[in-house]
Design a protein around this motif. Sequence first.
Motif, PDB file in Angstrom:
ATOM      1  N   THR A 142      14.078 131.483   3.374  1.00 41.82           N
ATOM      2  CA  THR A 142      13.364 131.512   2.100  1.00 41.82           C
ATOM      3  C   THR A 142      14.251 130.856   1.056  1.00 41.82           C
ATOM      4  O   THR A 142      15.405 131.252   0.881  1.00 41.82           O
ATOM      5  CB  THR A 142      13.006 132.942   1.665  1.00 41.82           C
ATOM      6  OG1 THR A 142      12.056 133.490   2.577  1.00 41.82           O
ATOM      7  CG2 THR A 142      12.380 132.924   0.280  1.00 41.82           C
ATOM      8  N   TYR A 143      13.693 129.860   0.368  1.00 40.17           N
ATOM      9  CA  TYR A 143      14.455 129.149  -0.670  1.00 40.17           C
ATOM     10  C   TYR A 143      14.218 129.857  -2.000  1.00 40.17           C
ATOM     11  O   TYR A 143      13.356 129.470  -2.793  1.00 40.17           O
ATOM     12  CB  TYR A 143      14.032 127.679  -0.740  1.00 40.17           C
ATOM     13  CG  TYR A 143      15.032 126.816  -1.478  1.00 40.17           C
ATOM     14  CD1 TYR A 143      16.164 126.339  -0.841  1.00 40.17           C
ATOM     15  CD2 TYR A 143      14.854 126.496  -2.812  1.00 40.17           C
ATOM     16  CE1 TYR A 143      17.086 125.553  -1.511  1.00 40.17           C
ATOM     17  CE2 TYR A 143      15.775 125.712  -3.495  1.00 40.17           C
ATOM     18  CZ  TYR A 143      16.891 125.250  -2.838  1.00 40.17           C
ATOM     19  OH  TYR A 143      17.802 124.486  -3.508  1.00 40.17           O
ATOM     20  N   GLY A 197       6.239 124.166 -14.928  1.00 33.66           N
ATOM     21  CA  GLY A 197       5.935 124.246 -13.504  1.00 33.66           C
ATOM     22  C   GLY A 197       5.665 125.671 -13.070  1.00 33.66           C
ATOM     23  O   GLY A 197       4.720 125.952 -12.328  1.00 33.66           O
ATOM     24  N   LEU A 198       6.501 126.587 -13.536  1.00 33.70           N
ATOM     25  CA  LEU A 198       6.318 127.992 -13.199  1.00 33.70           C
ATOM     26  C   LEU A 198       5.049 128.538 -13.845  1.00 33.70           C
ATOM     27  O   LEU A 198       4.345 129.370 -13.262  1.00 33.70           O
ATOM     28  CB  LEU A 198       7.540 128.785 -13.675  1.00 33.70           C
ATOM     29  CG  LEU A 198       7.835 130.114 -12.982  1.00 33.70           C
ATOM     30  CD1 LEU A 198       8.029 129.922 -11.488  1.00 33.70           C
ATOM     31  CD2 LEU A 198       9.076 130.746 -13.590  1.00 33.70           C
ATOM     32  N   HIS A 199       4.752 128.077 -15.050  1.00 31.79           N
ATOM     33  CA  HIS A 199       3.533 128.500 -15.735  1.00 31.79           C
ATOM     34  C   HIS A 199       2.293 128.086 -14.947  1.00 31.79           C
ATOM     35  O   HIS A 199       1.364 128.882 -14.759  1.00 31.79           O
ATOM     36  CB  HIS A 199       3.501 127.878 -17.127  1.00 31.79           C
ATOM     37  CG  HIS A 199       2.259 128.197 -17.902  1.00 31.79           C
ATOM     38  ND1 HIS A 199       1.354 127.225 -18.281  1.00 31.79           N
ATOM     39  CD2 HIS A 199       1.769 129.366 -18.370  1.00 31.79           C
ATOM     40  CE1 HIS A 199       0.353 127.791 -18.943  1.00 31.79           C
ATOM     41  NE2 HIS A 199       0.579 129.076 -19.021  1.00 31.79           N
ATOM     42  N   GLN A 216      10.503 131.761  -8.979  1.00 31.32           N
ATOM     43  CA  GLN A 216       9.254 132.494  -9.058  1.00 31.32           C
ATOM     44  C   GLN A 216       9.214 133.506 -10.197  1.00 31.32           C
ATOM     45  O   GLN A 216       8.144 133.831 -10.701  1.00 31.32           O
ATOM     46  CB  GLN A 216       8.933 133.195  -7.742  1.00 31.32           C
ATOM     47  CG  GLN A 216       9.951 134.219  -7.279  1.00 31.32           C
ATOM     48  CD  GLN A 216       9.513 134.885  -5.982  1.00 31.32           C
ATOM     49  OE1 GLN A 216       8.328 135.020  -5.693  1.00 31.32           O
ATOM     50  NE2 GLN A 216      10.471 135.296  -5.175  1.00 31.32           N
ATOM     51  N   ALA A 217      10.365 134.040 -10.636  1.00 25.10           N
ATOM     52  CA  ALA A 217      10.414 134.971 -11.766  1.00 25.10           C
ATOM     53  C   ALA A 217       9.514 136.177 -11.534  1.00 25.10           C
ATOM     54  O   ALA A 217       8.461 136.337 -12.147  1.00 25.10           O
ATOM     55  CB  ALA A 217      10.040 134.257 -13.067  1.00 25.10           C
ATOM     56  N   LEU A 218       9.949 137.059 -10.642  1.00 23.90           N
ATOM     57  CA  LEU A 218       9.178 138.260 -10.346  1.00 23.90           C
ATOM     58  C   LEU A 218       8.938 139.109 -11.583  1.00 23.90           C
ATOM     59  O   LEU A 218       7.962 139.851 -11.656  1.00 23.90           O
ATOM     60  CB  LEU A 218       9.901 139.093  -9.282  1.00 23.90           C
ATOM     61  CG  LEU A 218      10.063 138.429  -7.913  1.00 23.90           C
ATOM     62  CD1 LEU A 218      10.811 139.361  -6.964  1.00 23.90           C
ATOM     63  CD2 LEU A 218       8.717 138.043  -7.335  1.00 23.90           C
ATOM     64  N   ALA A 254       6.551 125.314  -7.745  1.00 22.26           N
ATOM     65  CA  ALA A 254       7.552 124.826  -8.690  1.00 22.26           C
ATOM     66  C   ALA A 254       8.820 124.375  -7.961  1.00 22.26           C
ATOM     67  O   ALA A 254       9.497 123.447  -8.399  1.00 22.26           O
ATOM     68  CB  ALA A 254       7.877 125.914  -9.712  1.00 22.26           C
ATOM     69  N   VAL A 255       9.147 125.027  -6.847  1.00 19.04           N
ATOM     70  CA  VAL A 255      10.333 124.630  -6.070  1.00 19.04           C
ATOM     71  C   VAL A 255      10.173 123.201  -5.579  1.00 19.04           C
ATOM     72  O   VAL A 255      11.085 122.367  -5.707  1.00 19.04           O
ATOM     73  CB  VAL A 255      10.537 125.585  -4.875  1.00 19.04           C
ATOM     74  CG1 VAL A 255      11.697 125.109  -4.005  1.00 19.04           C
ATOM     75  CG2 VAL A 255      10.778 127.006  -5.349  1.00 19.04           C
TER      76      VAL A 255
END
Length: 433
Positions: free
Chosen positions: A117-118, A353-355, A333-335, A198-199
């Motif tokens: 998992t990256y 990207g995360l948004h 990912q910002a859990l 996003a990755v």
Amino acid sequence: MRAVHFTDTYLPRRDGVVTSLRTLAAALADAGNPGLIVVPRHPDQPAEPDVLRLRALPCGVADLRLSPWLLRGAAATGTIAEIAAHAPDVVHVHTPGPVGLLGVLTARRLGLPLVQTYHTDLHAYADAYRVPARALSAGVRLYARRLGVPRPAAAPAGHTRDHRPMASGAVARRRAAMDATNTLLLGGADAVVVPTRAVLDRIHLPVPTDRVHLVPTGVAARRTTARDINAFRYGHGIAPSDRVVLYVGRINREKGIGLLIAAFERILAGCPNARLVLVGALYEPRWLAGLLRTIDPRVAARIILTGQQTPEVVAAAYGAAEVFAFASRTDTQALVLQEAGLAGVPAVLVDRGLHQHGALAGAALCTDAEPGAFAAGVLRLLRDPDAARRQVAAATARCAQHTPARYAEAIREVYASAAGLTSRFNDRGRTRS
């Protein structure tokens, strides 16, 4: 399938990798697939079954502890034999440190499927901390030696393997070392999990696209009570009239804390009873003290640092908050964004990207990564409760699609895919030892 997980970060340290891994292990166990977790030993770790603790030493950075097996390759033999006795079916590596490398070696020696998992944007972290390129290159050589493979070739001059602008000098050498590290760790993986698209928008992974699996981490709601919320507010001197702007995560430079603090000066000008509450471990106090000296002392006095807290206290912090402010541009990912959504707290972030591709899928307010714009976003949600409620309703619905049980189910499918690929490799001569 019985998985053995490898991680270089674990309790008592709390971060996104630890949360994701413990959520996955618990959900897999609940579904009848208990596993083993291999971690660096820490004197303050709680007693847990199915956790193999390796001798580890503090490295002096962010409370991380590193396994010294890397310095003496023969030390891995006994550990791998102990792991083999648990009869695992798949190896799942979660971090790129020495314990993660041991996972890659274990998969090779035991002929097991390897899943990676990256979780961490290595390039961004290396740049944020200006890690010496020479040290990273030495690490690459040692990693290759322990795996018994040649050191990966560097990218040609003028070529970049990720989606960032071209770089030169120390930055280019750091990125080349990170590319080589990813090649050593991920290149032979049967499956690579990325938590958000996003990755892939930031980094070129040295893996065929048919082996890359997009699997967001499922998050469960953190439960709290009015009593606990009031206790949190009282314990940190938060008045009933104060309006809490919350951040949860490490208080580190790569998390956009500088932008957050600069923006809070503007937030306070527009909302004089605002309080900024930072919940998380502080590993660079002198750096933070320098940041606070750049703002008005009266603004700094409205900032609360709680340090790292238990999940119960973090839940109370969410309960006390009106807006969640997230200024990081290095998260995969910002859990915490999901946690905020499940807690009913609207979020403001700057990572487009995360948004767009994160678990909230647009159910947040995204601004430019600039103090004035970020502050305006926070103030908008503080001043417009209807907009805040609409955003929370959308975020809660998005988060409900990413439960721990669904996360475990998706990862089991990844394991099955990896096992099938390994079986085909074995048919061509890659045998178990």
